[in-house]
Design a protein around this motif. Sequence first.
Motif, PDB file in Angstrom:
ATOM      1  N   ILE A  67      51.730  47.295  33.020  1.00  0.00           N
ATOM      2  CA  ILE A  67      52.238  46.529  34.161  1.00  0.00           C
ATOM      3  C   ILE A  67      51.633  45.129  34.232  1.00  0.00           C
ATOM      4  O   ILE A  67      52.072  44.301  35.027  1.00  0.00           O
ATOM      5  CB  ILE A  67      51.979  47.268  35.485  1.00  0.00           C
ATOM      6  CG1 ILE A  67      50.476  47.476  35.708  1.00  0.00           C
ATOM      7  CG2 ILE A  67      52.719  48.597  35.496  1.00  0.00           C
ATOM      8  CD1 ILE A  67      50.142  48.107  37.052  1.00  0.00           C
ATOM      9  N   SER A  68      50.612  44.879  33.396  1.00  0.00           N
ATOM     10  CA  SER A  68      49.994  43.558  33.383  1.00  0.00           C
ATOM     11  C   SER A  68      49.179  43.411  32.103  1.00  0.00           C
ATOM     12  O   SER A  68      49.045  44.359  31.323  1.00  0.00           O
ATOM     13  CB  SER A  68      49.102  43.367  34.617  1.00  0.00           C
ATOM     14  OG  SER A  68      48.634  42.033  34.709  1.00  0.00           O
ATOM     15  N   SER A  69      48.618  42.244  31.903  1.00  0.00           N
ATOM     16  CA  SER A  69      47.792  42.006  30.721  1.00  0.00           C
ATOM     17  C   SER A  69      46.475  42.770  30.821  1.00  0.00           C
ATOM     18  O   SER A  69      46.082  43.221  31.906  1.00  0.00           O
ATOM     19  CB  SER A  69      47.506  40.512  30.584  1.00  0.00           C
ATOM     20  OG  SER A  69      46.700  40.064  31.681  1.00  0.00           O
ATOM     21  N   THR A  70      45.808  42.893  29.697  1.00  0.00           N
ATOM     22  CA  THR A  70      44.518  43.586  29.682  1.00  0.00           C
ATOM     23  C   THR A  70      43.509  42.889  30.586  1.00  0.00           C
ATOM     24  O   THR A  70      42.747  43.536  31.305  1.00  0.00           O
ATOM     25  CB  THR A  70      43.969  43.651  28.240  1.00  0.00           C
ATOM     26  OG1 THR A  70      44.896  44.367  27.416  1.00  0.00           O
ATOM     27  CG2 THR A  70      42.617  44.360  28.200  1.00  0.00           C
ATOM     28  N   GLY A  71      43.517  41.549  30.556  1.00  0.00           N
ATOM     29  CA  GLY A  71      42.576  40.790  31.380  1.00  0.00           C
ATOM     30  C   GLY A  71      42.787  41.010  32.864  1.00  0.00           C
ATOM     31  O   GLY A  71      41.833  41.199  33.629  1.00  0.00           O
ATOM     32  N   LYS A  72      44.053  40.999  33.310  1.00  0.00           N
ATOM     33  CA  LYS A  72      44.355  41.211  34.728  1.00  0.00           C
ATOM     34  C   LYS A  72      44.052  42.649  35.150  1.00  0.00           C
ATOM     35  O   LYS A  72      43.608  42.893  36.274  1.00  0.00           O
ATOM     36  CB  LYS A  72      45.818  40.878  35.004  1.00  0.00           C
ATOM     37  CG  LYS A  72      46.142  39.391  34.959  1.00  0.00           C
ATOM     38  CD  LYS A  72      45.417  38.645  36.069  1.00  0.00           C
ATOM     39  CE  LYS A  72      45.773  37.177  36.078  1.00  0.00           C
ATOM     40  NZ  LYS A  72      45.019  36.424  37.135  1.00  0.00           N
ATOM     41  N   THR A  73      44.307  43.586  34.245  1.00  0.00           N
ATOM     42  CA  THR A  73      43.988  44.985  34.547  1.00  0.00           C
ATOM     43  C   THR A  73      42.486  45.172  34.700  1.00  0.00           C
ATOM     44  O   THR A  73      42.020  45.864  35.614  1.00  0.00           O
ATOM     45  CB  THR A  73      44.519  45.916  33.437  1.00  0.00           C
ATOM     46  OG1 THR A  73      45.923  45.699  33.269  1.00  0.00           O
ATOM     47  CG2 THR A  73      44.283  47.374  33.792  1.00  0.00           C
ATOM     48  N   LEU A  74      41.716  44.534  33.812  1.00  0.00           N
ATOM     49  CA  LEU A  74      40.258  44.581  33.912  1.00  0.00           C
ATOM     50  C   LEU A  74      39.797  43.960  35.221  1.00  0.00           C
ATOM     51  O   LEU A  74      38.918  44.500  35.910  1.00  0.00           O
ATOM     52  CB  LEU A  74      39.634  43.834  32.730  1.00  0.00           C
ATOM     53  CG  LEU A  74      38.120  43.599  32.778  1.00  0.00           C
ATOM     54  CD1 LEU A  74      37.371  44.930  32.782  1.00  0.00           C
ATOM     55  CD2 LEU A  74      37.666  42.737  31.601  1.00  0.00           C
ATOM     56  N   GLU A  75      40.395  42.846  35.588  1.00  0.00           N
ATOM     57  CA  GLU A  75      40.029  42.158  36.832  1.00  0.00           C
ATOM     58  C   GLU A  75      40.284  43.051  38.044  1.00  0.00           C
ATOM     59  O   GLU A  75      39.456  43.135  38.957  1.00  0.00           O
ATOM     60  CB  GLU A  75      40.824  40.870  36.945  1.00  0.00           C
ATOM     61  CG  GLU A  75      40.434  39.982  38.108  1.00  0.00           C
ATOM     62  CD  GLU A  75      41.222  38.687  38.117  1.00  0.00           C
ATOM     63  OE1 GLU A  75      42.204  38.589  38.889  1.00  0.00           O
ATOM     64  OE2 GLU A  75      40.861  37.774  37.348  1.00  0.00           O
ATOM     65  N   ALA A  76      41.434  43.728  38.051  1.00  0.00           N
ATOM     66  CA  ALA A  76      41.762  44.622  39.169  1.00  0.00           C
ATOM     67  C   ALA A  76      40.783  45.790  39.241  1.00  0.00           C
ATOM     68  O   ALA A  76      40.359  46.202  40.325  1.00  0.00           O
ATOM     69  CB  ALA A  76      43.191  45.142  39.020  1.00  0.00           C
ATOM     70  N   ARG A  77      40.427  46.323  38.067  1.00  0.00           N
ATOM     71  CA  ARG A  77      39.478  47.452  38.039  1.00  0.00           C
ATOM     72  C   ARG A  77      38.095  47.020  38.528  1.00  0.00           C
ATOM     73  O   ARG A  77      37.436  47.743  39.287  1.00  0.00           O
ATOM     74  CB  ARG A  77      39.381  48.016  36.608  1.00  0.00           C
ATOM     75  CG  ARG A  77      38.612  49.343  36.494  1.00  0.00           C
ATOM     76  CD  ARG A  77      39.319  50.420  37.288  1.00  0.00           C
ATOM     77  NE  ARG A  77      38.735  51.734  37.175  1.00  0.00           N
ATOM     78  CZ  ARG A  77      37.602  52.151  37.730  1.00  0.00           C
ATOM     79  NH1 ARG A  77      36.869  51.315  38.434  1.00  0.00           N
ATOM     80  NH2 ARG A  77      37.193  53.391  37.604  1.00  0.00           N
ATOM     81  N   LEU A  78      37.647  45.850  38.116  1.00  0.00           N
ATOM     82  CA  LEU A  78      36.353  45.334  38.560  1.00  0.00           C
ATOM     83  C   LEU A  78      36.372  45.020  40.052  1.00  0.00           C
ATOM     84  O   LEU A  78      35.380  45.262  40.762  1.00  0.00           O
ATOM     85  CB  LEU A  78      35.981  44.079  37.762  1.00  0.00           C
ATOM     86  CG  LEU A  78      35.629  44.279  36.284  1.00  0.00           C
ATOM     87  CD1 LEU A  78      35.379  42.940  35.612  1.00  0.00           C
ATOM     88  CD2 LEU A  78      34.413  45.186  36.121  1.00  0.00           C
ATOM     89  N   ALA A  79      37.490  44.489  40.548  1.00  0.00           N
ATOM     90  CA  ALA A  79      37.611  44.196  41.981  1.00  0.00           C
ATOM     91  C   ALA A  79      37.487  45.474  42.793  1.00  0.00           C
ATOM     92  O   ALA A  79      36.845  45.500  43.851  1.00  0.00           O
ATOM     93  CB  ALA A  79      38.947  43.511  42.262  1.00  0.00           C
ATOM     94  N   GLY A  80      38.091  46.559  42.297  1.00  0.00           N
ATOM     95  CA  GLY A  80      37.952  47.848  42.968  1.00  0.00           C
ATOM     96  C   GLY A  80      36.515  48.333  42.976  1.00  0.00           C
ATOM     97  O   GLY A  80      36.046  48.911  43.963  1.00  0.00           O
ATOM     98  N   GLU A  81      35.795  48.067  41.888  1.00  0.00           N
ATOM     99  CA  GLU A  81      34.385  48.462  41.812  1.00  0.00           C
ATOM    100  C   GLU A  81      33.544  47.729  42.847  1.00  0.00           C
ATOM    101  O   GLU A  81      32.572  48.281  43.371  1.00  0.00           O
ATOM    102  CB  GLU A  81      33.827  48.186  40.408  1.00  0.00           C
ATOM    103  CG  GLU A  81      34.192  49.213  39.376  1.00  0.00           C
ATOM    104  CD  GLU A  81      33.652  50.594  39.691  1.00  0.00           C
ATOM    105  OE1 GLU A  81      32.517  50.695  40.213  1.00  0.00           O
ATOM    106  OE2 GLU A  81      34.355  51.574  39.436  1.00  0.00           O
ATOM    107  N   PHE A  82      33.905  46.485  43.145  1.00  0.00           N
ATOM    108  CA  PHE A  82      33.156  45.753  44.163  1.00  0.00           C
ATOM    109  C   PHE A  82      33.266  46.447  45.517  1.00  0.00           C
ATOM    110  O   PHE A  82      32.266  46.634  46.218  1.00  0.00           O
ATOM    111  CB  PHE A  82      33.671  44.312  44.275  1.00  0.00           C
ATOM    112  CG  PHE A  82      33.101  43.574  45.457  1.00  0.00           C
ATOM    113  CD1 PHE A  82      31.790  43.132  45.442  1.00  0.00           C
ATOM    114  CD2 PHE A  82      33.864  43.347  46.591  1.00  0.00           C
ATOM    115  CE1 PHE A  82      31.245  42.472  46.541  1.00  0.00           C
ATOM    116  CE2 PHE A  82      33.338  42.685  47.685  1.00  0.00           C
ATOM    117  CZ  PHE A  82      32.028  42.246  47.660  1.00  0.00           C
TER     118      PHE A  82
END
Length: 341
Positions: A67-82
Amino acid sequence: MNWRIVAVPVSIIPFIITFLIFRVSPQDIFQVGIVPFVASAAAVMTRFFLQAYRFKYFIRSFVGRDISSTGKTLEARLAGEFVTSTTPSLIGGEVVRVAWMAKMGVPAGKATWVTIMEIIADVFAVTILAFVAGALAIATGATSVGISIIAVAAATFGFWLAIVLVSAKRTLKIPAFAERLVHRFAKKKADDILVKINTALVDLSTISRDNFSSPHVVKKFAVGLAITFVAVIAYASSFLILIATVDPSLGLFDSLNATTASTTLGNLPVTIGGSGLAELGALAYIQQVGGVFDIEKLTSDSRVTAILAWRIASYHVPLVITWIAFLRLAVDRKKPEQKKA
């Protein structure tokens, strides 16, 4: 004041209290060395990257497409971790990930299913290790520590397993008391919020019934679980790197058990991100407190400095990185709204 701004400094307060209890100075922490500290932080970030890869794998598996690039997916996952790291019981990141997937066009039910699969994988892996760590703690005389680890892990696993089982048998719905709370706090927006949540729960129940007995789902979950165990080993390695600077006798297996105890006790809804509980869990386990909590014995342990240094490397350093990811995600979310305006 904006929660995104105050979350990081507020999360440090319990950590400062821990410093005061154990009478440790910053100079003591720096004695572990810059190279081991950086290596430990890198091992923790490896864990986050593996979790992001699992997130992307589950999206591709259960949604049917990227649904998105690897970078954006990583960003979303890290944002959830915050969000996870700045709430008691380490919860909340799931909401961020579901909202992000919904923004990317994923139906609410499928987005919730992906998130639940992530949670079950994490909880299942930690529960297995928690039962091992708890049993070993009881066998060596640390009865209270062992029972606490097993009890918390069993309760957490039971809760999420019940959600999956119930959703596969019947259609989930928001309980009446929860609806009253939403009406009380959301007021005019309550009806809209409740409709969206109930729609997501109906979709989730349908997807659960479709997927629960499918061998393909079991295979996909097994792959995700394997990634989870590798991430757990990376997390334990971060602990091993620093604890070895003061106690070389502890190995990877001990580190696995110590970090499992730390994570399990950190899930208790007492402090933000489990601060204080996580450190005490790790120290109490490796010290084998003999079944009775003895604060004097704990505060005099030479391994306290390494454990506090590990906590900085594994929690506070990633907290800043995930905070940046959260802010970036928030900015990206506002861009479409600004264009519409």
